[in-house]
Each structure stands twice: as structure tokens, then as C-alpha cells.
Scaffold this motif. Structure first.
Motif, PDB file in Angstrom:
ATOM      1  N   VAL A  64       0.860  -1.180   0.000  1.00 18.95           N
ATOM      2  CA  VAL A  64       0.000   0.000   0.000  1.00 18.95           C
ATOM      3  C   VAL A  64       0.896   1.230   0.000  1.00 18.95           C
ATOM      4  N   ALA A  65       0.522   2.251  -0.775  1.00 17.80           N
ATOM      5  CA  ALA A  65       1.263   3.519  -0.785  1.00 17.80           C
ATOM      6  C   ALA A  65       0.433   4.595  -0.103  1.00 17.80           C
ATOM      7  N   LEU A  66       1.079   5.372   0.741  1.00 21.41           N
ATOM      8  CA  LEU A  66       0.436   6.489   1.429  1.00 21.41           C
ATOM      9  C   LEU A  66       0.789   7.787   0.728  1.00 21.41           C
ATOM     10  N   LEU A  84       5.186   8.974  10.608  1.00 20.52           N
ATOM     11  CA  LEU A  84       5.844   8.203   9.549  1.00 20.52           C
ATOM     12  C   LEU A  84       7.239   7.770   9.994  1.00 20.52           C
ATOM     13  N   ARG A  85       7.924   8.660  10.694  1.00 24.90           N
ATOM     14  CA  ARG A  85       9.283   8.336  11.155  1.00 24.90           C
ATOM     15  C   ARG A  85       9.245   7.254  12.229  1.00 24.90           C
ATOM     16  N   GLN A  86       8.344   7.390  13.160  1.00 20.33           N
ATOM     17  CA  GLN A  86       8.260   6.417  14.251  1.00 20.33           C
ATOM     18  C   GLN A  86       7.888   5.027  13.735  1.00 20.33           C
ATOM     19  N   ARG A  87       7.034   4.992  12.725  1.00 18.90           N
ATOM     20  CA  ARG A  87       6.580   3.704  12.195  1.00 18.90           C
ATOM     21  C   ARG A  87       7.368   3.261  10.967  1.00 18.90           C
ATOM     22  N   LYS A  88       8.399   4.044  10.624  1.00 25.09           N
ATOM     23  CA  LYS A  88       9.288   3.695   9.504  1.00 25.09           C
ATOM     24  C   LYS A  88       8.470   3.413   8.236  1.00 25.09           C
ATOM     25  N   ALA A  89       7.601   4.358   7.907  1.00 26.85           N
ATOM     26  CA  ALA A  89       6.725   4.217   6.739  1.00 26.85           C
ATOM     27  C   ALA A  89       7.018   5.335   5.746  1.00 26.85           C
ATOM     28  N   PRO A  90       7.221   4.997   4.476  1.00 27.99           N
ATOM     29  CA  PRO A  90       7.417   6.027   3.463  1.00 27.99           C
ATOM     30  C   PRO A  90       6.079   6.625   3.029  1.00 27.99           C
ATOM     31  N   PHE A  99       1.521  26.266  -1.675  1.00 25.84           N
ATOM     32  CA  PHE A  99       1.912  25.709  -0.385  1.00 25.84           C
ATOM     33  C   PHE A  99       3.424  25.800  -0.213  1.00 25.84           C
ATOM     34  N   ALA A 100       4.168  25.439  -1.247  1.00 30.36           N
ATOM     35  CA  ALA A 100       5.629  25.482  -1.161  1.00 30.36           C
ATOM     36  C   ALA A 100       6.130  26.896  -0.915  1.00 30.36           C
ATOM     37  N   GLU A 101       5.472  27.882  -1.530  1.00 33.30           N
ATOM     38  CA  GLU A 101       5.885  29.275  -1.347  1.00 33.30           C
ATOM     39  C   GLU A 101       5.549  29.782   0.057  1.00 33.30           C
ATOM     40  N   ARG A 102       4.396  29.379   0.572  1.00 30.82           N
ATOM     41  CA  ARG A 102       3.962  29.870   1.880  1.00 30.82           C
ATOM     42  C   ARG A 102       4.624  29.127   3.035  1.00 30.82           C
ATOM     43  N   HIS A 103       4.959  27.868   2.810  1.00 35.47           N
ATOM     44  CA  HIS A 103       5.485  27.029   3.887  1.00 35.47           C
ATOM     45  C   HIS A 103       6.763  26.306   3.443  1.00 35.47           C
ATOM     46  N   PRO A 104       7.803  27.046   3.081  1.00 42.48           N
ATOM     47  CA  PRO A 104       9.026  26.407   2.582  1.00 42.48           C
ATOM     48  C   PRO A 104       9.685  25.491   3.608  1.00 42.48           C
ATOM     49  N   ARG A 105       9.604  25.854   4.901  1.00 42.58           N
ATOM     50  CA  ARG A 105      10.218  25.001   5.912  1.00 42.58           C
ATOM     51  C   ARG A 105       9.523  23.645   5.970  1.00 42.58           C
ATOM     52  N   ALA A 106       8.192  23.647   5.913  1.00 45.94           N
ATOM     53  CA  ALA A 106       7.446  22.390   5.911  1.00 45.94           C
ATOM     54  C   ALA A 106       7.740  21.591   4.643  1.00 45.94           C
ATOM     55  N   ALA A 107       7.826  22.284   3.515  1.00 45.89           N
ATOM     56  CA  ALA A 107       8.120  21.602   2.247  1.00 45.89           C
ATOM     57  C   ALA A 107       9.489  20.933   2.307  1.00 45.89           C
ATOM     58  N   ARG A 108      10.478  21.627   2.862  1.00 43.92           N
ATOM     59  CA  ARG A 108      11.819  21.047   2.980  1.00 43.92           C
ATOM     60  C   ARG A 108      11.810  19.846   3.920  1.00 43.92           C
ATOM     61  N   ALA A 109      11.051  19.939   5.007  1.00 41.39           N
ATOM     62  CA  ALA A 109      10.981  18.822   5.958  1.00 41.39           C
ATOM     63  C   ALA A 109      10.371  17.593   5.289  1.00 41.39           C
ATOM     64  N   MET A 110       9.344  17.788   4.489  1.00 43.16           N
ATOM     65  CA  MET A 110       8.740  16.666   3.752  1.00 43.16           C
ATOM     66  C   MET A 110       9.756  16.051   2.799  1.00 43.16           C
ATOM     67  N   ALA A 111      10.397  16.908   2.003  1.00 38.97           N
ATOM     68  CA  ALA A 111      11.316  16.423   0.971  1.00 38.97           C
ATOM     69  C   ALA A 111      12.560  15.776   1.558  1.00 38.97           C
ATOM     70  N   ALA A 112      12.917  16.133   2.787  1.00 36.64           N
ATOM     71  CA  ALA A 112      14.098  15.550   3.420  1.00 36.64           C
ATOM     72  C   ALA A 112      13.921  14.069   3.717  1.00 36.64           C
ATOM     73  N   GLU A 113      12.663  13.621   3.839  1.00 36.90           N
ATOM     74  CA  GLU A 113      12.419  12.232   4.218  1.00 36.90           C
ATOM     75  C   GLU A 113      11.531  11.463   3.244  1.00 36.90           C
ATOM     76  N   HIS A 114      10.835  12.181   2.356  1.00 37.59           N
ATOM     77  CA  HIS A 114       9.842  11.514   1.515  1.00 37.59           C
ATOM     78  C   HIS A 114       9.823  12.104   0.111  1.00 37.59           C
ATOM     79  N   ALA A 249       4.574   0.664   0.995  1.00 37.46           N
ATOM     80  CA  ALA A 249       5.573   0.757  -0.084  1.00 37.46           C
ATOM     81  C   ALA A 249       5.823   2.220  -0.444  1.00 37.46           C
ATOM     82  N   ASP A 250       6.954   2.461  -1.064  1.00 38.17           N
ATOM     83  CA  ASP A 250       7.324   3.802  -1.511  1.00 38.17           C
ATOM     84  C   ASP A 250       6.815   4.007  -2.934  1.00 38.17           C
TER      85      ASP A 250
END
Length: 261
Positions: A64-66, A84-90, A99-114, A249-250
Motif C-alpha cells: 500500500v502507498a500512502l 511516519l518516522r516512528q513507524r518507519k513508513a514512506p 503551499f511550497a511558497e507559503r510554507h518552505p520550511r514544511a516543504a523542505r521537511a517533507m522532501a528531506a524524508e519523503h 511501499a514507496d
């Protein structure tokens, strides 16, 4: 950036004992640059997914993909990433350019792991857009996501409002993006105001359980002030899916030439 990294490696190599003379060092630098370009190359060919809306991963494995759509605020992002980190799920996050323009920090945090996908720039109904407007929405979002995250997004696009037409898919495919939709939407974004509960959101994901299922969730509070339930439903969905013998699954593997394993 590639040239800068290669130049740094050249300066380092020149300081090594027995370093090669100028021409050889320059050749070695060129080879380093080529290697770096390869490492930074975009994900693999997804043209095999063109021509249709992808509603499930092409596999018979119990996976299954999330996926999460991000078009509003970033209020739920830390909680979702922590789960997602605690349960080791991609997971894969489909961001709008706004969204990326308004919340760049959140966007970077998402992209750092997923993985990161494209959900248009301003979330319009695509069934009423011209070819030029479609191109602007997709490519403007792509630029905004790249600037905010500092990464190459996956070549995946998801239509806002599920406003999908064969013509729209063809236009998005022509820009190099596969249309990735979903098998089941939890409807958690409707919140309690829309008659939803966490139990109902979990049940909608599980009722559609099938090999290759793609689950659509959302982060944030809608423009109408409705706080979604998906961040709270997420740990229960992951645990229930695994309890039924499925693996998370990823989705990005589809762009990397890998089968969902």
C-alpha cells in the motif's frame, strides 16, 4: 552547483601527495562532474504510466502507498512526519506551488524524508483550463517546489478536485508527468463538520485494501477552516494495514524503475 562541487574536489585532489598534474587533474575533475550529474539526475522514465490515471500501483504484491495532498496550511505536517518516522513508513506528498511558497520550511521537511509530487500551483479545476493554462499551473508549481525544497520532485502529478479528463492527462503527460491518483480517499479532510470521524477515515482506507492500493490523505486546515482528521487517522491506518499482512511501499519506486516490493 555541480561545477562548484567538482571544483572543490579538484582543489582537494591537487593538495594530495602525488596529485596528478594540471591536465590530468582537469580530466579527473570532469569525470567527477559527470558522476555528480548522474547522481543528481531526475528519477527514471515514467512514460509507461502515461495515457491513463493511475489508481493503484501496477503490482500484485500486498503493498500500500500512502500519499498526502498539501494545499492549505502546514499545521499537521510535524505530527504526520513524526508518525511516519516512528513507524518507519514512506509516503509521497503532493504539494501545490502556493503551499511550497507559503510554507518552505514544511516543504523542505517533507522532501528531506519523503518523495514530493506536483498538485498544481493554485489548485484550480483543470477541466476548464486551456493548454497554456495547464502548462503554467504545472510548471510554475514545479519551479516553486524545487526552490522551496532544494530537490527534484518526482515526475508525478495529481489533479485538484479529481477534475480529470483524457485531454488533461495528455497535456500533463506531454510535460513529463504521470498522473497519479488514488484507490481510496479517507475523506478525513472533511473533518467532523463534514460528518467524518477518525474511525470512518481509517475504515475507508481499509475497505479498499488491495495489492497496490494508493491511499489519499490531506494535511492542514482547509480554506473553510475545517481541521482535517488524517494526521490522527494515520497511525491507525499504518498499523491496521500491516496487521492485515500488507507492507507500506514507496510510491516513488515507480519513478526509479523499481517494482513495488
Amino acid at each position: 552547483m555541480i561545477r562548484t562541487l567538482a571544483a572543490r574536489r579538484l582543489r582537494f585532489l591537487r593538495r594530495l601527495p602525488g596529485a596528478p598534474p594540471g591536465p590530468w587533474a582537469r580530466l579527473l575533475c570532469a569525470l567527477v562532474a559527470v558522476a555528480l550529474v548522474g547522481a543528481a539526475a531526475p528519477p527514471g522514465d515514467v512514460s509507461g504510466l502515461f495515457g491513463a490515471e493511475v489508481r493503484r500501483m501496477p503490482t500484485e504484491r500486498r503493498v500500500v502507498a500512502l500519499t498526502f495532498n498539501a494545499a492549505w496550511d502546514a499545521e499537521d505536517v510535524p505530527e504526520v512526519l513524526r508518525t511516519l518516522r516512528q513507524r518507519k513508513a514512506p509516503a509521497t506528498f503532493f504539494l501545490t506551488g502556493q503551499f511550497a511558497e507559503r510554507h518552505p520550511r514544511a516543504a523542505r521537511a517533507m522532501a528531506a524524508e519523503h518523495g514530493i509530487g506536483n498538485h498544481s500551483h493554485s489548485h484550480p479545476h483543470f477541466d476548464g483550463l486551456s493548454r497554456a493554462e495547464t502548462r503554467e499551473q504545472v510548471l510554475r508549481a514545479d519551479r516553486a517546489i524545487r526552490r522551496a525544497t532544494g530537490t527534484r520532485p518526482l515526475p508525478f502529478f495529481r489533479f485538484p478536485f479529481s477534475a480529470i479528463t483524457p485531454r488533461g492527462i495528455a497535456r500533463v503527460n506531454a510535460l513529463g508527468f504521470a498522473d497519479i491518483e488514488f484507490t481510496a480517499d479517507t475523506n478525513g479532510y472533511l473533518g467532523t463538520e463534514g460528518g467524518m470521524t477518525v474511525d470512518k477515515a481509517v475504515r475507508r482506507a481499509l475497505d479498499a485494501l488491495t495489492p497496490g492500493e494508493i491511499v489519499q490523505l490531506h494535511v492542514g486546515t482547509s480554506d473553510q477552516g475545517v481541521r482535517g482528521l488524517d494526521a490522527r487517522a494515520l497511525p491507525r491506518i499504518i498499523d491496521a494495514v500491516r496487521d492485515r499482512g500488507y507492507r507500506i511501499a514507496d510510491l516513488g519506486d515507480l519513478a526509479r524503475g523499481k517494482a513495488a516490493r
